[in-house]
Design a protein around this motif. Structure first.
Motif, PDB file in Angstrom:
ATOM      1  N   GLN A   1      -2.683   6.499  -5.627  1.00 45.11           N
ATOM      2  CA  GLN A   1      -3.075   5.156  -6.054  1.00 45.11           C
ATOM      3  C   GLN A   1      -4.207   5.208  -7.074  1.00 45.11           C
ATOM      4  OE1 GLN A   1      -1.523   2.036  -4.927  1.00 45.11           O
ATOM      5  NE2 GLN A   1      -2.436   1.722  -6.934  1.00 45.11           N
ATOM      6  N   GLN A   2      -5.195   6.072  -6.852  1.00 41.38           N
ATOM      7  CA  GLN A   2      -6.320   6.198  -7.782  1.00 41.38           C
ATOM      8  C   GLN A   2      -5.843   6.656  -9.162  1.00 41.38           C
ATOM      9  OE1 GLN A   2      -8.861   8.892  -5.655  1.00 41.38           O
ATOM     10  NE2 GLN A   2      -9.497   7.349  -4.170  1.00 41.38           N
ATOM     11  N   ILE A   3      -4.948   7.623  -9.194  1.00 37.50           N
ATOM     12  CA  ILE A   3      -4.422   8.102 -10.475  1.00 37.50           C
ATOM     13  C   ILE A   3      -3.613   7.007 -11.156  1.00 37.50           C
ATOM     14  CG2 ILE A   3      -2.847   9.758 -11.569  1.00 37.50           C
ATOM     15  CD1 ILE A   3      -3.769  11.791  -9.387  1.00 37.50           C
TER      16      ILE A   3
ATOM     17  N   GLU B   1      -3.879   7.785  -1.150  1.00 37.09           N
ATOM     18  CA  GLU B   1      -4.989   7.168  -1.881  1.00 37.09           C
ATOM     19  C   GLU B   1      -5.251   7.868  -3.213  1.00 37.09           C
ATOM     20  OE1 GLU B   1      -6.865   9.640   1.515  1.00 37.09           O
ATOM     21  OE2 GLU B   1      -5.164   8.295   1.305  1.00 37.09           O
ATOM     22  N   VAL B   2      -4.965   9.162  -3.295  1.00 37.68           N
ATOM     23  CA  VAL B   2      -5.108   9.888  -4.557  1.00 37.68           C
ATOM     24  C   VAL B   2      -4.057   9.400  -5.549  1.00 37.68           C
ATOM     25  CG1 VAL B   2      -4.879  12.155  -5.650  1.00 37.68           C
ATOM     26  CG2 VAL B   2      -6.248  11.898  -3.563  1.00 37.68           C
TER      27      VAL B   2
ATOM     28  N   ASN C   1       0.832  -1.201   0.000  1.00 35.33           N
ATOM     29  CA  ASN C   1       0.000   0.000   0.000  1.00 35.33           C
ATOM     30  C   ASN C   1       0.863   1.246   0.000  1.00 35.33           C
ATOM     31  OD1 ASN C   1      -2.531  -1.402   0.291  1.00 35.33           O
ATOM     32  ND2 ASN C   1      -1.936  -1.798   2.416  1.00 35.33           N
TER      33      ASN C   1
ATOM     34  N   TYR D   1      -8.309  11.184 -15.186  1.00 38.86           N
ATOM     35  CA  TYR D   1      -7.824  12.428 -14.581  1.00 38.86           C
ATOM     36  C   TYR D   1      -7.239  13.310 -15.677  1.00 38.86           C
ATOM     37  CZ  TYR D   1      -8.477   9.765 -10.379  1.00 38.86           C
ATOM     38  OH  TYR D   1      -9.044   9.014  -9.400  1.00 38.86           O
TER      39      TYR D   1
ATOM     40  N   PRO E   1     -10.061  15.218 -11.227  1.00 42.85           N
ATOM     41  CA  PRO E   1     -10.707  13.983 -11.668  1.00 42.85           C
ATOM     42  C   PRO E   1     -11.670  14.321 -12.795  1.00 42.85           C
ATOM     43  CG  PRO E   1     -11.773  14.779  -9.689  1.00 42.85           C
ATOM     44  CD  PRO E   1     -10.621  15.705  -9.974  1.00 42.85           C
TER      45      PRO E   1
ATOM     46  N   ASN F   1      -4.054   3.832 -10.870  1.00 39.97           N
ATOM     47  CA  ASN F   1      -4.974   2.789 -11.317  1.00 39.97           C
ATOM     48  C   ASN F   1      -5.746   3.172 -12.574  1.00 39.97           C
ATOM     49  OD1 ASN F   1      -4.212   1.264  -9.128  1.00 39.97           O
ATOM     50  ND2 ASN F   1      -6.056   1.683  -7.943  1.00 39.97           N
ATOM     51  N   ASN F   2      -6.004   4.465 -12.781  1.00 40.75           N
ATOM     52  CA  ASN F   2      -6.839   4.911 -13.899  1.00 40.75           C
ATOM     53  C   ASN F   2      -6.430   6.308 -14.358  1.00 40.75           C
ATOM     54  OD1 ASN F   2      -8.917   5.180 -15.776  1.00 40.75           O
ATOM     55  ND2 ASN F   2     -10.371   5.890 -14.240  1.00 40.75           N
TER      56      ASN F   2
END
Length: 169
Positions: A138-140, A135-136, A68, A147, A96, A142-143
């Motif tokens: 990780q989100q970026i 977490e931001v 993580n 963004y 986003p 992942n996808n």
């Protein structure tokens, strides 16, 4: 031969003891690019600044534990050209939003009004490292195409040039 075996065993204990819980930085730094265009803004820019374009490279530095992300920063390098002389670029961010969708500010470059005036219609800026929520990051990662990065001018405070992020590393 017996000494070599004892040495190998002792070395394995030293290596294991050095492992601890610290996580070494990743050799691969997640890197993203975006091609910036006034036509990508929502709504598209149609005034004198519509002639501009640019690109940005965003590089993350992350620290992980147990798979993580526990800490993250971003560094931004942007190049802009083709804008009218003396165009001020006041702010720039990651938001986003898929193509055609506007979103709120998610990661601020910390560029402020007065930092960049495109005297001859062109210019560059480097900002960072900027701390971001793990977490931001990780989100970026992942996808990235969910963004976008954009820059804002005085005439176009909602954004003057925009591009979707693409991961290149």
């Amino acid at each position: 031969m017996k000494r070599l075996s004892v040495f190998a065993i002792a070395l394995s204990f030293v290596v294991a003891a050095c492992g601890g819980t610290a996580v070494a930085p990743s050799a691969v730094r997640p890197t993203f690019t975006a091609v910036l265009s006034p036509a990508n803004e929502v709504p598209a820019i149609s005034d004198s600044e519509s002639s501009g374009s640019g690109n940005v490279t965003v590089t993350f530095d992350t620290t992980s534990s147990g798979g993580n992300i526990t800490a993250a920063t971003a560094t931004f390098v942007a190049q802009l050209s083709g804008f009218p002389p003396n165009t001020p670029i006041n702010i720039a961010h990651i938001h986003p939003g898929a193509v055609g969708v506007n979103g709120g500010i998610l990661v601020n470059t910390q560029l402020t009004a007065g930092d960049l005036v495109l005297t001859n219609g062109s210019g560059t800026f480097t900002k960072g490292p900027v701390t971001m929520l793990p977490e931001v990051a990780q989100q970026i990662m992942n996808n990235p195409s969910g963004y976008y990065f954009n820059v804002h001018s005085t005439i176009n405070p909602g954004g003057v040039a925009r591009g979707q992020l693409q991961r290149v590393q």
